[in-house]
Motif scaffolding. Structure first.
Motif, mmCIF file in Angstrom:
data_model
loop_
_atom_site.group_PDB
_atom_site.id
_atom_site.type_symbol
_atom_site.label_atom_id
_atom_site.label_comp_id
_atom_site.label_asym_id
_atom_site.label_seq_id
_atom_site.Cartn_x
_atom_site.Cartn_y
_atom_site.Cartn_z
ATOM 1 N N ILE A 10 -0.322 5.905 -7.022
ATOM 2 C CA ILE A 10 -1.319 4.982 -7.588
ATOM 3 C C ILE A 10 -2.425 4.769 -6.550
ATOM 4 C CG2 ILE A 10 -1.703 2.624 -8.475
ATOM 5 C CD1 ILE A 10 1.325 2.652 -9.280
ATOM 6 N N PRO A 11 -3.689 5.141 -6.880
ATOM 7 C CA PRO A 11 -4.760 4.976 -5.894
ATOM 8 C C PRO A 11 -5.029 3.497 -5.611
ATOM 9 C CG PRO A 11 -5.619 5.898 -7.955
ATOM 10 C CD PRO A 11 -4.163 5.643 -8.165
ATOM 11 N N CYS A 12 -5.217 3.133 -4.342
ATOM 12 C CA CYS A 12 -5.478 1.732 -4.003
ATOM 13 C C CYS A 12 -6.098 1.644 -2.620
ATOM 14 C CB CYS A 12 -4.172 0.938 -4.034
ATOM 15 S SG CYS A 12 -2.903 1.629 -2.984
ATOM 16 N N GLU A 66 -7.475 -2.874 2.003
ATOM 17 C CA GLU A 66 -8.244 -4.122 2.211
ATOM 18 C C GLU A 66 -8.174 -4.988 0.952
ATOM 19 O OE1 GLU A 66 -9.788 -1.075 2.291
ATOM 20 O OE2 GLU A 66 -9.513 -0.780 4.451
ATOM 21 N N GLU A 67 -8.264 -4.308 -0.228
ATOM 22 C CA GLU A 67 -8.227 -5.076 -1.481
ATOM 23 C C GLU A 67 -6.840 -5.690 -1.692
ATOM 24 O OE1 GLU A 67 -9.535 -2.621 -4.749
ATOM 25 O OE2 GLU A 67 -11.547 -2.445 -3.862
ATOM 26 N N ILE A 68 -5.807 -4.922 -1.334
ATOM 27 C CA ILE A 68 -4.436 -5.438 -1.499
ATOM 28 C C ILE A 68 -4.251 -6.663 -0.614
ATOM 29 C CG2 ILE A 68 -1.982 -4.928 -1.101
ATOM 30 C CD1 ILE A 68 -2.582 -2.044 -1.853
ATOM 31 N N GLU A 69 -4.736 -6.574 0.637
ATOM 32 C CA GLU A 69 -4.572 -7.707 1.556
ATOM 33 C C GLU A 69 -5.321 -8.935 1.027
ATOM 34 O OE1 GLU A 69 -4.884 -6.922 5.789
ATOM 35 O OE2 GLU A 69 -5.296 -9.048 6.148
ATOM 36 N N PHE A 97 0.851 -1.201 0.000
ATOM 37 C CA PHE A 97 0.000 0.000 0.000
ATOM 38 C C PHE A 97 0.887 1.251 0.000
ATOM 39 C CE2 PHE A 97 -2.214 3.307 2.482
ATOM 40 C CZ PHE A 97 -3.344 3.483 1.684
ATOM 41 N N GLN A 98 1.916 1.234 0.864
ATOM 42 C CA GLN A 98 2.835 2.394 0.946
ATOM 43 C C GLN A 98 3.562 2.615 -0.373
ATOM 44 O OE1 GLN A 98 5.366 1.545 4.281
ATOM 45 N NE2 GLN A 98 3.987 2.561 5.719
ATOM 46 N N GLU A 99 4.022 1.496 -0.954
ATOM 47 C CA GLU A 99 4.778 1.573 -2.208
ATOM 48 C C GLU A 99 3.906 2.187 -3.320
ATOM 49 O OE1 GLU A 99 6.281 -2.404 -3.067
ATOM 50 O OE2 GLU A 99 6.435 -1.877 -5.191
ATOM 51 N N LEU A 100 2.647 1.715 -3.433
ATOM 52 C CA LEU A 100 1.759 2.213 -4.489
ATOM 53 C C LEU A 100 1.374 3.669 -4.220
ATOM 54 C CD1 LEU A 100 -0.552 -0.912 -4.998
ATOM 55 C CD2 LEU A 100 1.179 -0.076 -6.577
ATOM 56 N N THR A 101 1.095 3.983 -2.938
ATOM 57 C CA THR A 101 0.694 5.349 -2.582
ATOM 58 C C THR A 101 1.827 6.326 -2.889
ATOM 59 O OG1 THR A 101 -0.623 4.357 -0.841
ATOM 60 C CG2 THR A 101 -0.341 6.726 -0.709
ATOM 61 N N GLU A 102 3.069 5.911 -2.583
ATOM 62 C CA GLU A 102 4.214 6.788 -2.880
ATOM 63 C C GLU A 102 4.349 7.042 -4.378
ATOM 64 O OE1 GLU A 102 7.595 4.974 -0.941
ATOM 65 O OE2 GLU A 102 6.708 5.452 1.016
ATOM 66 N N LYS A 103 3.917 6.066 -5.169
ATOM 67 C CA LYS A 103 3.996 6.249 -6.633
ATOM 68 C C LYS A 103 2.778 7.005 -7.158
ATOM 69 C CE LYS A 103 6.563 2.059 -7.807
ATOM 70 N NZ LYS A 103 6.340 0.646 -8.132
#
Ligand code: DC
Length: 231
Positions: free
Chosen positions: A164-166, A169-172, A156-162
């Motif tokens: 990218i909305p996410c 809960e869905e990632i988990e 989540f942190q990696e995508l948010t830093e880029k």
């Protein structure tokens, strides 16, 4: 004789970050086997196959020419002559890789490539079946894991830093589904090799994990060299 380090574990445990760091510190080659399965997944997706079509997928494996090269120390993956490296880290490529890596012809093709590389180079190789199937005689085997919550938070942190909305809960949920798929398939399921050292990175920094692994190697490396001299 080349020295081989095998790192297996579930998606998002930090295998590639750790493996890359160790390879740099030791001046070994880092082999990202997940990237090879992702390139195969991309190939089947572009063919318009259904991921459930085992016959079509096994039958088309011979048409996919996968090769890897190292540019400035980083692994580049070529699919039928085209560099596809930048397209491999997407969620879509990951899902296709997970869905199609269970088929026997896909695995046989990539395992053979991986074994050839490790026979001639000192490698840190990461994946799901490296310690169990690809390099059963590896000098050091690590099973790197972390809780599903920790892995989802890191992603989540990696995508948010880029940017990218996410949704966490869905990632988990995706991570749990991927774990299930990788651990319950018939061909080479993800599992700890009996002689692998288990490391849980949930509460460890990257440097701590890498330092621990290099520490283990100093022991096994000496053993290997001693065995080599005795033989
Ligand atoms: O490590 P990764 O997320 O890039 O791997 C993508 C998928 O490829 C993973 O879900 C399972 C498969 N894989 C495999 O079956 N065997 C390997 N040695 C590496 C990856």
């Amino acid at each position: 004789m080349s020295i081989n380090i095998a790192i297996d574990g579930p998606a998002g445990a930090g295998k590639s970050t750790i493996a890359k760091l160790i390879a740099r510190k030791l001046n070994y080659i880092y082999v990202d086997t997940g990237a090879m399965y992702r390139a195969m997944g991309l190939f089947f997706m572009e063919k318009g196959f259904s991921p459930d079509d085992e016959t079509a997928i096994n039958g088309a494996c011979g048409e996919a020419d996968i090769s890897i090269a190292y540019e400035n120390g980083s692994q580049q993956v070529y699919l039928n002559g085209k560099n596809v490296t930048d397209r491999l880290r997407t969620e879509e490529a990951g899902k296709w890789a997970s869905a199609t890596s269970k088929y026997s012809a896909v695995r046989a093709k990539l395992v053979e490539m991986q074994q050839k590389i490790a026979a001639s180079e000192n490698v840190v190789m990461d994946g799901r079946d490296i310690g169990t199937v690809v390099l059963p005689g590896a000098d050091l085997k690590i099973y790197l894991t972390a809780s599903a919550e920790t892995r989802a938070r890191r992603r989540f942190q990696e995508l948010t830093e880029k940017g990218i909305p996410c949704k966490i809960e869905e990632i988990e949920q995706d991570i749990r589904n991927r774990d299930y798929q990788d651990m319950h398939r018939e061909n080479s399921p993800l599992k700890k090799a009996e002689d692998a050292v288990c490391l849980d990175s949930s509460h460890m920094s990257i440097e701590e994990v890498a330092g621990t692994i290099i520490g283990y190697l100093s022991g096994t490396d000496g053993e290997k060299q001693k065995k080599g001299t005795d033989a």
